[in-house]
Design an enzyme around this catalytic site. Structure first.
Site, PDB file in Angstrom:
ATOM      1  CG  ASP A 269      -1.611  -1.308   1.462  1.00 13.95           C
ATOM      2  OD1 ASP A 269      -2.021  -1.946   0.472  1.00 13.95           O
ATOM      3  OD2 ASP A 269      -1.755  -1.711   2.633  1.00 13.95           O
TER       4      ASP A 269
ATOM      5  CD  GLU B  77      -8.827  -3.022  -1.141  1.00 10.74           C
ATOM      6  OE1 GLU B  77      -9.592  -3.201  -0.167  1.00 10.74           O
ATOM      7  OE2 GLU B  77      -7.817  -3.720  -1.349  1.00 10.74           O
TER       8      GLU B  77
END
Length: 318
Positions: free
Chosen positions: A16, A196
């Site tokens: 991420d 997401e």
């Protein structure tokens, strides 16, 4: 410098990934750590310098409470003269009703250097739905500040949809959030129904939102939304969705599940895609606890119509 000259991976075992170039000339990096127990920052005067830069822990999760487990997907933003860290956390690693129990939180730092300054907890960023929420980002557009994130709506099938709201201040939303996208296409619904990890970039006459879809294994991929730069971006009908992903697994290059991206610019001013991917598919147990989602970067290009070309994830070269 082309992507072939970027070390790949750039930083190992950091998922991420988020990189921002600040006005002080430094690149700042943060990401999920495999232990999911802290927030780290590093900085360097060059993109590839981040690989060797010291990782400084600026916040450690407490032993109990709403921010005591599974610290996910931090992002560092400079807003109105202060630094903010956005991240998701939960009170327990347990799953309830098929989902983790994350909510979104913010930290603030008023020092020039966020690696050495004091960080203050600003608490949870609340939304109208009290449900699983994560992957928040901030952007400024035409003089207004916006918050963009992923959240579960109990009335909609799947793990999370993408929502946008204007901000009252860096830890408070203003007005009613708008849902921009939900998992509905075949490539968004493999393993899990997921939208997401949104990220924003503008180019020419359009504003773009990239996002990640499907389960976090080799099916993970990056999709794209776009709207006219002068449109009302809080009107969901102004947004278009690409029918196919822009960036996905490449078997020949052994790059699997590229996703959860951010954008930055290299020293030449070229747009750079920052993302994570694995170099194998044989994951034992839950992919969430496999630490080898490595941070990678590559330049992106723009076609004559002003649309982004992410290309393919290049093979490891280290």
């Amino acid at each position: 410098m082309t992507e072939h000259h970027y070390p790949n991976p750039l930083i190992k075992q950091r998922a991420d990934p988020f990189i921002t170039l600040h006005t002080d000339g430094y690149y700042y990096f943060t990401a999920s750590v495999p232990e999911y127990d802290r927030l780290e920052l590093r900085r360097a005067p060059s993109l590839i310098g981040l690989a060797q830069a010291e990782a400084v822990t600026v916040w450690q999760k407490p032993q109990q409470g709403p921010m005591s487990a599974l610290i996910w997907a931090p992002e560092l933003h400079f807003i109105a003269g202060k630094w903010y860290l956005y991240f998701a956390a939960t009170h327990s690693p347990e799953i309830a009703d098929g989902l983790f129990q994350h909510r979104m939180f913010a930290l603030e730092c008023d020092a020039a250097n966020p690696l050495t300054g004091q960080w203050v907890e600003k608490g949870r960023i609340t939304t109208p739905l009290d449900s699983f929420s994560l992957d928040a980002t901030h952007f400024e557009h035409q003089g207004k500040h916006y918050y963009l994130w992923a959240q579960k709506d109990p009335a909609i099938r799947g793990n999370s949809n993408l929502y946008l709201a204007e901000m009252e201040n860096p830890w408070t939303l203003k007005g009613v959030p708008v849902m921009l996208s939900q998992p509905e296409l075949p490539w968004e619904t493999i393993g899990f129904w997921v939208n997401e990890g949104p990220a924003v970039i503008t180019h020419g006459e359009r504003i773009f939102i990239s996002y990640s879809a499907s389960a976090t294994d080799e099916n993970y991929c990056i999709g794209l939304l776009w709207a006219d730069i002068n449109s009302n971006i809080l009107d969901a009908t102004q947004w278009h969705k690409s029918p196919e992903p822009l960036f996905r697994t490449h078997d020949q290059n052994r790059q699997f599940g590229p996703g959860h991206n951010s954008f930055t610019r290299n020293e030449s001013g070229k747009d750079v895609l920052v993302y994570h991917a694995r170099n194998y598919t044989e994951i034992e147990g839950d992919p969430l606890y496999d630490p080898n989602r490595h941070t990678r970067i590559k330049t992106i290009h723009w076609d004559k119509q002003g649309m982004p070309i992410f290309g393919e994830p290049p093979a490891d070269n280290d």
